[in-house]
Enzyme design. Sequence first.
Site, mmCIF file in Angstrom:
data_model
loop_
_atom_site.group_PDB
_atom_site.id
_atom_site.type_symbol
_atom_site.label_atom_id
_atom_site.label_comp_id
_atom_site.label_asym_id
_atom_site.label_seq_id
_atom_site.Cartn_x
_atom_site.Cartn_y
_atom_site.Cartn_z
ATOM 1 C CD GLU A 1 32.097 86.707 32.241
ATOM 2 O OE1 GLU A 1 31.246 87.264 31.519
ATOM 3 O OE2 GLU A 1 32.503 85.546 32.044
ATOM 4 C CG ASP B 1 33.158 87.201 28.469
ATOM 5 O OD1 ASP B 1 33.721 88.308 28.415
ATOM 6 O OD2 ASP B 1 33.740 86.155 28.842
ATOM 7 C CE1 TYR C 1 41.408 67.444 56.759
ATOM 8 C CE2 TYR C 1 41.492 69.714 56.006
ATOM 9 C CZ TYR C 1 41.723 68.365 55.787
ATOM 10 O OH TYR C 1 42.253 67.950 54.605
#
Lengths: 351, 351
Positions: B186, B238, B96
């Site tokens: 995780e 996982d 911006y």
Amino acid sequence: MRTVMSDRALNRLRRLARKVLECLEDGKPLRIPKRTTSNIEYDPDSGIYKVGDAKLERRPDTLKGSKKLAQMMCVAAFAKELVERNRSATLREIYYTSEGWDVSFKDQRESDAIIEDLEAATGLKREEFGIWPEEDGAAVYGDLLVREDGVEIHAERAGISGYNIPPNVDAVEFLDCGAERVIAVETMGMYRRLVQERAHEKLDALIIGLKGQAARATRRLIKRLNEELDLPVYVFTDGDPYGWHIYMVIKSGSAKAAHLNEELACPDAVFLGVTATDIVEYDLPTEPLKEADLKRIDELLKDPRYDDPFWRRELHKLKKIGRKAEQQAFAKYSLDYVVEEYLPRKLEELE
Amino acid sequence: MRTVMSDRALNRLRRLARKVLECLEDGKPLRIPKRTTSNIEYDPDSGIYKVGDAKLERRPDTLKGSKKLAQMMCVAAFAKELVERNRSATLREIYYTSEGWDVSFKDQRESDAIIEDLEAATGLKREEFGIWPEEDGAAVYGDLLVREDGVEIHAERAGISGYNIPPNVDAVEFLDCGAERVIAVETMGMYRRLVQERAHEKLDALIIGLKGQAARATRRLIKRLNEELDLPVYVFTDGDPYGWHIYMVIKSGSAKAAHLNEELACPDAVFLGVTATDIVEYDLPTEPLKEADLKRIDELLKDPRYDDPFWRRELHKLKKIGRKAEQQAFAKYSLDYVVEEYLPRKLEELE
């Protein structure tokens, strides 16, 4: 560690258990507030989205009803253990824990739904039973001293990322607060900007970073700051229908948690911007509205929560200019413009 | 406030500016390390994914080259101001801000890419120029005392959510640490579980919540804890190809930030689980592998980072059982099982 809160949770669980026992003995259904969209109404007096009077029935003499009752009692027993041991578990953990129970769940959606049943049946938030979501809450920065689990934390001395809002926000005690208002902002980018420009000092504010649509814990904290510390609440979002709806959910609650909106909604919350008018007046960098934005605007125009002159004007104006702007777009002028110019001007207009 | 770090950043910016000036005077191209996949190689010696020797050229005598050079110099000038004023800006804010510059960017993708050019050309991370991502870092809990911006913070006394890892993690000083290892996990669900079961005390560990694929700041912190405090690092994910890859990126870096992997990768990191073998041995609740999982397994089998007996065995085994499990699946046995049984057993095997 027993507290007033945990006593309340245990009492509600016992009362529910007695009610279920009566149902079983008399073969009568357990009636709990219905949470489907058809039973959710906007209450203009309180400014909150509420659950209506319709009830759903869990019949102990049908296969489906008795299964759902059994599932709810398993969850209730687990919740009791959590409260007694002063522990918590996530929605996902409960789903996995249920593998060891006599009733099973098809998937986590089903166990989440039963937990919502438990909330509706007891009138308490699942956080009060130590049942937490996976997601982190957002953060607060400013002159606020709290006590959490025996530890005192000052929200200006917990690191530059601020004080992380915990999921069990009802257990947080407010010890001292020097701020005069709350400014909640949609993006963490703007949160960091305000902290860095010392908006908490310059605007005497607690700055809250929402991380998009506010989590329940964040909404509860905002409501508590408003009610218990009597602080006015301002919400600063992107200038698009999704940002505006972040404000509206803080103010009047969501359909999804309608059974808890009285605990979560903060009807005093004031919208600070970015308005469609701001986009034009500040000549902000914009992007064109997409198909989905236009559809969302039309939905909001039909939503009773937006049925007032201010929102109708802004929604139509946004549609007319056909463009939207992010709150960070003020960086066009300079990084500190938002704190030095925009926010003071808006607060002056609104106060 | 001048620091060694900010002096280094300013020197690199000045050196780059002199080099660009020479290029302009001689009409010769500026050569910066190429960051496309074809120029990224896995270095088995260091165990890190690195940028190769190929360079890309920015020619001052072509339209495209001169524009890119001009864009980079604008970003460099802005970075210099940030460093001198001891401030920071997000990637989005810079996009911006560029609205007010003489050169423009089509979209944020383009300005982000030029910022990566600046990193590659100066050999410094953008964080050292005060250029931060939007996203929050993750959190640490345990016996670690740090100083951040003059404020001392203890990672057990910053609230139950722990100490938020700030984006500019190089500016964090380690003052004291009583832990003997790092356990990075995780999901934030497992992070909260470990904190609640007091794994930091029981396993003498700093617990780090990664929030999925680890952010750069998190990876940098892990590397610093490993190198500066000599702590062994364990990663607990996982039991699926995506979880395993979270570990692999911590250990050997990512393709996207290959030009910085030497600063970010932690080749000493050890994989703790969930392995395919664990899924079978602990009889964990599972879900079937999806099409995308199978495709990902095949990709990993071709990836040189997985070319060792352990990973080949685990990848084939996962494919054979056709199922995956989440780390929270140990809740099947009890909420504290993971801290009381699984992790101590795994650590004993590995240490």
